[in-house]
Write a protein that holds these residues in place. Structure first.
Motif, PDB file in Angstrom:
ATOM      1  N   ALA A  33       0.946  -1.101   0.332  1.00 55.84           N
ATOM      2  CA  ALA A  33       0.114  -0.196   0.085  1.00 55.84           C
ATOM      3  C   ALA A  33       0.711   1.275  -0.448  1.00 55.84           C
ATOM      4  O   ALA A  33       0.206   1.888  -0.316  1.00 55.84           O
ATOM      5  N   SER A  34       1.985   1.032   0.615  1.00 54.66           N
ATOM      6  CA  SER A  34       2.728   2.397   0.573  1.00 54.66           C
ATOM      7  C   SER A  34       3.379   2.799  -0.400  1.00 54.66           C
ATOM      8  O   SER A  34       3.446   3.838  -1.209  1.00 54.66           O
ATOM      9  N   PHE A  35       4.063   1.300  -2.078  1.00 55.85           N
ATOM     10  CA  PHE A  35       3.860   1.697  -2.785  1.00 55.85           C
ATOM     11  C   PHE A  35       2.620   2.583  -3.561  1.00 55.85           C
ATOM     12  O   PHE A  35       3.472   2.850  -4.520  1.00 55.85           O
ATOM     13  N   PHE A  36       1.437   2.789  -3.597  1.00 55.54           N
ATOM     14  CA  PHE A  36       0.343   2.870  -4.304  1.00 55.54           C
ATOM     15  C   PHE A  36       0.714   4.270  -3.620  1.00 55.54           C
ATOM     16  O   PHE A  36       0.388   4.778  -4.254  1.00 55.54           O
ATOM     17  N   ALA A  37      -0.393   3.871  -2.075  1.00 54.99           N
ATOM     18  CA  ALA A  37      -0.856   5.161  -1.539  1.00 54.99           C
ATOM     19  C   ALA A  37       0.230   5.874  -1.073  1.00 54.99           C
ATOM     20  O   ALA A  37      -0.867   6.066  -0.414  1.00 54.99           O
TER      21      ALA A  37
ATOM     22  N   THR B 168      -6.956   4.959   2.740  1.00 56.06           N
ATOM     23  CA  THR B 168      -5.904   3.840   2.691  1.00 56.06           C
ATOM     24  C   THR B 168      -4.814   4.017   3.825  1.00 56.06           C
ATOM     25  O   THR B 168      -4.773   3.047   4.677  1.00 56.06           O
ATOM     26  N   LEU B 169      -4.491   5.012   4.024  1.00 56.13           N
ATOM     27  CA  LEU B 169      -3.410   5.763   5.109  1.00 56.13           C
ATOM     28  C   LEU B 169      -3.993   5.469   6.384  1.00 56.13           C
ATOM     29  O   LEU B 169      -2.937   4.488   7.408  1.00 56.13           O
ATOM     30  N   ASN B 170      -5.294   6.019   6.379  1.00 49.02           N
ATOM     31  CA  ASN B 170      -6.269   5.793   7.719  1.00 49.02           C
ATOM     32  C   ASN B 170      -5.966   4.779   8.199  1.00 49.02           C
ATOM     33  O   ASN B 170      -5.858   4.312   9.629  1.00 49.02           O
ATOM     34  N   PHE B 171      -6.432   3.930   7.031  1.00 52.65           N
ATOM     35  CA  PHE B 171      -7.103   2.125   7.931  1.00 52.65           C
ATOM     36  C   PHE B 171      -5.727   1.342   8.175  1.00 52.65           C
ATOM     37  O   PHE B 171      -5.598   1.154   9.787  1.00 52.65           O
ATOM     38  N   PHE B 172      -4.562   1.973   7.480  1.00 48.79           N
ATOM     39  CA  PHE B 172      -3.350   1.280   8.138  1.00 48.79           C
ATOM     40  C   PHE B 172      -2.440   1.924   9.725  1.00 48.79           C
ATOM     41  O   PHE B 172      -2.102   0.944  10.557  1.00 48.79           O
ATOM     42  N   ALA B 173      -2.823   3.155   9.533  1.00 48.65           N
ATOM     43  CA  ALA B 173      -2.414   3.891  11.003  1.00 48.65           C
ATOM     44  C   ALA B 173      -3.184   3.216  11.781  1.00 48.65           C
ATOM     45  O   ALA B 173      -2.988   3.173  13.410  1.00 48.65           O
ATOM     46  N   ALA B 174      -4.570   3.131  11.474  1.00 44.22           N
ATOM     47  CA  ALA B 174      -5.109   2.331  12.634  1.00 44.22           C
ATOM     48  C   ALA B 174      -4.726   2.029  13.023  1.00 44.22           C
ATOM     49  O   ALA B 174      -4.800   1.045  14.307  1.00 44.22           O
ATOM     50  N   MET B 175      -4.659   0.302  11.757  1.00 45.07           N
ATOM     51  CA  MET B 175      -3.839  -1.350  13.008  1.00 45.07           C
ATOM     52  C   MET B 175      -3.125  -1.345  13.378  1.00 45.07           C
ATOM     53  O   MET B 175      -2.823  -1.596  14.350  1.00 45.07           O
ATOM     54  N   SER B 176      -1.858  -0.095  13.124  1.00 46.63           N
ATOM     55  CA  SER B 176      -0.448  -0.595  13.527  1.00 46.63           C
ATOM     56  C   SER B 176      -1.228   0.411  15.230  1.00 46.63           C
ATOM     57  O   SER B 176      -0.514  -0.312  15.921  1.00 46.63           O
TER      58      SER B 176
ATOM     59  N   VAL C 256      -9.187   6.456  20.984  1.00 45.56           N
ATOM     60  CA  VAL C 256      -9.705   7.639  20.697  1.00 45.56           C
ATOM     61  C   VAL C 256      -9.666   7.220  18.929  1.00 45.56           C
ATOM     62  O   VAL C 256      -9.923   7.470  17.957  1.00 45.56           O
ATOM     63  N   PHE C 257      -7.583   7.063  18.598  1.00 48.82           N
ATOM     64  CA  PHE C 257      -7.206   6.964  17.354  1.00 48.82           C
ATOM     65  C   PHE C 257      -8.495   6.295  16.815  1.00 48.82           C
ATOM     66  O   PHE C 257      -8.218   6.189  15.429  1.00 48.82           O
ATOM     67  N   VAL C 258      -8.097   4.842  17.076  1.00 50.13           N
ATOM     68  CA  VAL C 258      -8.834   3.930  15.702  1.00 50.13           C
ATOM     69  C   VAL C 258     -10.235   3.964  16.131  1.00 50.13           C
ATOM     70  O   VAL C 258     -11.124   3.445  14.953  1.00 50.13           O
ATOM     71  N   LEU C 259     -10.831   4.554  17.031  1.00 48.35           N
ATOM     72  CA  LEU C 259     -12.729   4.799  16.821  1.00 48.35           C
ATOM     73  C   LEU C 259     -12.549   5.651  15.739  1.00 48.35           C
ATOM     74  O   LEU C 259     -13.047   5.849  14.800  1.00 48.35           O
ATOM     75  N   VAL C 260     -11.759   6.973  15.885  1.00 46.78           N
ATOM     76  CA  VAL C 260     -11.560   8.027  14.536  1.00 46.78           C
ATOM     77  C   VAL C 260     -11.640   7.427  13.418  1.00 46.78           C
ATOM     78  O   VAL C 260     -12.046   7.263  12.637  1.00 46.78           O
ATOM     79  N   GLY C 261     -10.412   6.766  13.478  1.00 44.06           N
ATOM     80  CA  GLY C 261      -9.886   5.972  11.959  1.00 44.06           C
ATOM     81  C   GLY C 261     -10.899   4.804  11.559  1.00 44.06           C
ATOM     82  O   GLY C 261     -11.479   4.595  10.480  1.00 44.06           O
ATOM     83  N   ALA C 262     -11.596   4.551  12.729  1.00 40.22           N
ATOM     84  CA  ALA C 262     -12.583   3.519  12.130  1.00 40.22           C
ATOM     85  C   ALA C 262     -13.925   4.382  11.601  1.00 40.22           C
ATOM     86  O   ALA C 262     -14.572   4.082  10.827  1.00 40.22           O
ATOM     87  N   TRP C 263     -14.738   5.565  12.230  1.00 44.52           N
ATOM     88  CA  TRP C 263     -15.504   6.626  11.782  1.00 44.52           C
ATOM     89  C   TRP C 263     -14.853   6.546  10.160  1.00 44.52           C
ATOM     90  O   TRP C 263     -16.105   6.861   9.606  1.00 44.52           O
ATOM     91  N   ILE C 264     -13.829   6.603   9.535  1.00 40.39           N
ATOM     92  CA  ILE C 264     -13.611   7.422   8.801  1.00 40.39           C
ATOM     93  C   ILE C 264     -13.314   6.662   7.763  1.00 40.39           C
ATOM     94  O   ILE C 264     -13.705   6.093   6.791  1.00 40.39           O
ATOM     95  N   THR C 265     -13.218   5.401   8.075  1.00 42.17           N
ATOM     96  CA  THR C 265     -13.270   4.302   7.109  1.00 42.17           C
ATOM     97  C   THR C 265     -14.385   3.943   6.474  1.00 42.17           C
ATOM     98  O   THR C 265     -14.771   3.637   5.537  1.00 42.17           O
ATOM     99  N   TYR C 266     -15.468   3.768   7.884  1.00 42.21           N
ATOM    100  CA  TYR C 266     -16.669   3.702   7.480  1.00 42.21           C
ATOM    101  C   TYR C 266     -17.336   4.560   6.653  1.00 42.21           C
ATOM    102  O   TYR C 266     -18.234   4.021   5.396  1.00 42.21           O
ATOM    103  N   GLN C 267     -17.334   5.997   6.897  1.00 44.75           N
ATOM    104  CA  GLN C 267     -17.797   6.817   5.927  1.00 44.75           C
ATOM    105  C   GLN C 267     -17.736   7.021   4.799  1.00 44.75           C
ATOM    106  O   GLN C 267     -17.785   7.074   3.805  1.00 44.75           O
ATOM    107  N   GLY C 268     -16.142   6.385   4.616  1.00 49.15           N
ATOM    108  CA  GLY C 268     -15.320   6.628   3.266  1.00 49.15           C
ATOM    109  C   GLY C 268     -16.200   5.492   2.472  1.00 49.15           C
ATOM    110  O   GLY C 268     -16.359   5.697   1.132  1.00 49.15           O
ATOM    111  N   ILE C 269     -16.143   3.720   2.795  1.00 48.17           N
ATOM    112  CA  ILE C 269     -16.777   3.276   2.406  1.00 48.17           C
ATOM    113  C   ILE C 269     -18.873   3.043   1.819  1.00 48.17           C
ATOM    114  O   ILE C 269     -19.085   3.679   0.621  1.00 48.17           O
TER     115      ILE C 269
END
Length: 465
Positions: free
Chosen positions: A97-101, A377-385, A414-427
């Motif tokens: 994902a780093s290569f592309f996004a 894309t980057l939000n998803f991996f940062a939230a997982m990290s 808080v960071f993970v919940l915000v990341g999940a919220w962004i991912t959900y709304q993005g989808i």
């Protein structure tokens, strides 16, 4: 007698680490984001608030990454964290994902923004003059002066990087200094000598989207997330920091706080310069603000300097990206060709050229969709990290930072919940862009299992973290 393999030296202090964070964060998002946010949110208070929220979330992420960084002071960042927490497939996917996004798409976005600022002098380089040659909407492919200029800029820095990093480093030092000075001058002169109005802070704009404000705020955070990306930069040099347990959290925290203050000041200047209705939809928002503050002649100077500043962003990522692929390929976690170094120029030529080609193709993508793809894309991996902290903190011997332990698990949660919220709304709101993220992850997993997994298992020298 065996000769010890030379290692990295712990020689970087707080100032150097903080400067790295600041220089990595300031990029495309702040030069382009407010024009899109004006149309999406319609209120000066919401536009300014979303930059505050983005800064707070980035700060929380920086604090959580501090703890990850001191426990895994190795090159690779998210690749190391996700490999250790969830296995090598996830580690490979974050590198893929780093290569592309993480690099190719942001380089393309910065190059397109560069073209847009040059459009102040040469209107044919503006994206509004780039015709659609195929598709429509989120899948539209544009080809015109903007894409030609963007590809030309990428090609120049790609070629320079092929022939050695030393000259490029000198160019980067000059461009980074120019970038910071331009922003500081713009803020200072904008308030002291600019022809703005405080009435603009109460002037709303007609929203150009029909989604509710709550949903749109989450999706707009994707744009702000891209602007703040880079707050994790110091984790990549944790192995070279003096007193990393102290220096790393301070560098990430101070650097993120400084950039947040700078971004807020810039957005105050933008709104002070012109009402949101005039800023709405403007990609080169700095050029529009400069024109209102100082007149067309001085605005031309600032537009040129902002274009020069975006060159610093392009150059930095063109240089750094291939080194990430090179390191991962050497570890068996990326196609082996990325680890090949030219015998004369001592550069990873294949990685540099491949990145350049993909970047040029990505310039054909609409700018807004490109930024949304990067952010989702980057939000998803940062939230997982950050989520990996919940696993790591249960392991014996884990070094816990006081600042993360304070009110734990509040900060990572808080960071993970915000990341999940962004991912959900993005989808929900941008399914086609989210699909592009899904395709990126899926192809990464497929490549790993079909081509690289057996090679990694068969090679005992490969370090799997």
């Amino acid at each position: 007698m065996a000769v010890a393999k030379p290692g990295l030296l712990r020689q970087l202090g707080l100032i150097s680490a903080t400067a790295l964070v600041v220089s990595n964060m300031i990029g495309t998002g702040i030069f382009t984001g407010t024009g899109f946010l004006a149309g999406e949110l319609g209120s000066p208070n919401l536009v300014l608030s979303i930059w505050v929220v983005g800064g707070v979330v980035a700060f929380l992420g920086a604090i959580c990454y501090s703890e990850l960084g001191i426990n895994f002071p190795s090159s690779g960042g998210e690749y190391v964290y996700l490999t250790r927490a969830f296995g090598p497939t996830w580690g490979f996917m974050t590198g893929w994902a780093s290569f592309f996004a993480g690099f190719s798409a942001p380089i393309a976005a910065a190059a397109l923004a560069f073209s847009e600022y040059l459009g102040h002098f040469f209107p044919a380089l503006s994206q509004e003059h780039a015709p659609v040659i195929a598709g429509s909407g989120d899948w539209a492919i544009h080809l015109g002066g903007a894409q030609a200029m963007a590809c030309g800029l990428v090609a120049v820095f790609t070629i320079l990087n092929v022939f050695g990093v030393q000259r490029v480093a000198r160019v980067q030092n000059v461009l980074t200094a120019v970038k910071v000075l331009v922003l500081l001058a713009f803020i200072g002169l904008g308030f002291l000598a600019g022809n703005g109005s405080v009435a603009n802070f109460s002037a709303t704009a007609t929203r150009n989207v029909t989604t509710s404000l709550a949903e749109q705020f989450a999706l707009s955070l994707v744009f702000v997330y891209v602007a703040y990306s880079g707050w994790n930069a110091a984790t990549y040099i944790a192995e070279e920091l003096r007193q990393p347990a102290r220096t790393l959290p301070l560098a990430l925290g101070i650097g993120t706080a400084l950039v947040t203050a700078l971004y807020l000041a810039l957005n105050f200047v933008f709104v002070y310069a012109a009402p949101l209705e005039e800023l709405k939809g403007q990609q080169a928002v700095g050029a529009v603000a400069a024109s209102r503050l100082f007149g067309p002649e001085i605005a031309g100077i600032f537009s040129g300097l902002m274009a020069l500043s975006l060159m610093a962003t392009v150059n930095a990522m063109v240089t750094v990206g291939p080194r990430v692929y090179y390191a991962m390929a050497g570890n068996g976690a990326f196609p082996a060709i990325a680890n090949k170094v030219h015998p004369r120029f001592h550069t990873p030529v294949a990685a540099i050229v491949a990145q350049g080609v993909i970047t040029m193709l990505m310039t054909l993508t609409p700018f807004l969709q490109l930024m949304q793809y990067i952010g989702i894309t980057l939000n998803f991996f940062a939230a997982m990290s950050v989520a990996s902290l919940f696993l790591f903190r249960r392991r014996p011997g884990w070094q816990k930072l006081r600042v993360v332990s304070f009110a734990y698990p509040l900060f990572p949660l808080v960071f993970v919940l915000v990341g999940a919220w962004i991912t959900y709304q993005g989808i929900m709101l941008k399914p086609y862009v989210a699909l592009a993220t899904g395709v990126t992850l899926g192809t990464g997993a497929l490549v790993y299992h079909l081509r690289l997994r057996s090679r990694t298992h068969d090679n005992p020298a490969v370090e799997t973290y």
